[in-house]
Design a protein around this motif. Structure first.
Motif, PDB file in Angstrom:
ATOM      1  N   LEU A   1      12.448   4.199   0.553  1.00  0.00           N
ATOM      2  CA  LEU A   1      13.600   4.642   1.254  1.00  0.00           C
ATOM      3  C   LEU A   1      13.484   4.555   2.672  1.00  0.00           C
ATOM      4  O   LEU A   1      14.207   4.543   3.553  1.00  0.00           O
ATOM      5  N   LEU A   2      12.277   4.491   3.429  1.00  0.00           N
ATOM      6  CA  LEU A   2      11.784   4.177   4.875  1.00  0.00           C
ATOM      7  C   LEU A   2      11.423   2.711   5.159  1.00  0.00           C
ATOM      8  O   LEU A   2      11.058   2.522   6.139  1.00  0.00           O
TER       9      LEU A   2
ATOM     10  N   MET B   1       6.609   8.452   8.536  1.00  0.00           N
ATOM     11  CA  MET B   1       6.554   8.566   6.976  1.00  0.00           C
ATOM     12  C   MET B   1       5.446   9.773   6.548  1.00  0.00           C
ATOM     13  O   MET B   1       5.744  10.367   5.257  1.00  0.00           O
ATOM     14  N   VAL B   2       4.508  10.215   7.351  1.00  0.00           N
ATOM     15  CA  VAL B   2       3.529  11.071   7.032  1.00  0.00           C
ATOM     16  C   VAL B   2       4.402  12.321   6.932  1.00  0.00           C
ATOM     17  O   VAL B   2       3.732  13.166   6.283  1.00  0.00           O
ATOM     18  N   GLN B   3       5.146  12.659   7.763  1.00  0.00           N
ATOM     19  CA  GLN B   3       6.135  13.865   7.604  1.00  0.00           C
ATOM     20  C   GLN B   3       6.833  14.094   6.384  1.00  0.00           C
ATOM     21  O   GLN B   3       7.128  15.274   6.047  1.00  0.00           O
ATOM     22  N   LEU B   4       7.186  13.002   5.697  1.00  0.00           N
ATOM     23  CA  LEU B   4       7.999  13.060   4.610  1.00  0.00           C
ATOM     24  C   LEU B   4       7.331  12.857   3.620  1.00  0.00           C
ATOM     25  O   LEU B   4       7.955  13.094   2.260  1.00  0.00           O
ATOM     26  N   SER B   5       6.084  12.403   3.372  1.00  0.00           N
ATOM     27  CA  SER B   5       5.308  12.371   2.127  1.00  0.00           C
ATOM     28  C   SER B   5       4.163  13.358   2.033  1.00  0.00           C
ATOM     29  O   SER B   5       3.806  13.769   2.900  1.00  0.00           O
TER      30      SER B   5
ATOM     31  N   GLN C   1       0.803  -1.190   0.070  1.00  0.00           N
ATOM     32  CA  GLN C   1       0.060  -0.068  -0.096  1.00  0.00           C
ATOM     33  C   GLN C   1       0.863   0.983  -0.033  1.00  0.00           C
ATOM     34  O   GLN C   1       0.630   2.285  -0.610  1.00  0.00           O
ATOM     35  N   ALA C   2       2.014   1.221   1.002  1.00  0.00           N
ATOM     36  CA  ALA C   2       2.892   2.482   1.015  1.00  0.00           C
ATOM     37  C   ALA C   2       3.418   2.523  -0.178  1.00  0.00           C
ATOM     38  O   ALA C   2       3.568   3.732  -0.612  1.00  0.00           O
ATOM     39  N   LEU C   3       4.001   1.709  -1.071  1.00  0.00           N
ATOM     40  CA  LEU C   3       4.873   1.950  -2.209  1.00  0.00           C
ATOM     41  C   LEU C   3       3.989   2.279  -3.324  1.00  0.00           C
ATOM     42  O   LEU C   3       4.459   3.123  -4.278  1.00  0.00           O
TER      43      LEU C   3
END
Length: 140
Positions: free
Chosen positions: A79-80, A106-110, A69-71
């Motif tokens: 990367l994470l 992850m939320v902070q970076l996407s 789901q993330a990818l």
């Protein structure tokens, strides 16, 4: 926001490692990578440095459904991934520390809105694993 979830267990290091692996599996995580930092320090920096560090293991844990789901939502999330889980014990310690990455990082970076839900799910699973470990610790 703290980037790690941390608990301390009154378990021997090896027993903590075994229990962490089991609780991760119970939450749908497999271990894709394993880095024995102590052994690496011993090989690359000498036994004195390894002994000063103590036992230190980094597990790369992956929940395949959440990773997919993330990818799909944001290919840069690779990367994470996988989620790092650290099990460590300083030579003079009487307890073992277990840490997981806080998936909210992850939320902070996407910029993908779908990452919030995925991070929430991953966070719930990792926190459930830590909670189960704490319960084991209490009943020892």
């Amino acid at each position: 926001m703290n980037y790690a979830h941390t608990i301390t267990l009154s378990l021997p290091y090896e027993e903590a490692v075994t229990n962490v692996r089991q609780e991760l599996a119970n939450q749908g995580f497999g271990v894709l990578t394993e880095i024995d930092v102590h052994a690496t320090f011993e090989t690359k920096l000498g036994s004195e440095n390894a002994q000063a560090l103590g036992d230190y293991l980094i597990l790369g844990a992956c929940n395949p459904a959440l990773a997919e789901q993330a990818l799909t939502a944001d290919p840069d999330m690779g990367l994470l991934l996988p989620c790092n889980v650290v099990i460590r014990r300083h030579p003079s310690a009487t307890t073992t520390t277990v840490q997981t990455i806080n998936p909210q990082t992850m939320v902070q970076l996407s910029t993908s809105p779908a990452i919030q839900d995925i991070a929430d799910q991953a966070d719930a699973h990792l926190l459930a694993a830590l909670s189960a470990l704490e319960n084991l610790n209490i009943h020892k």
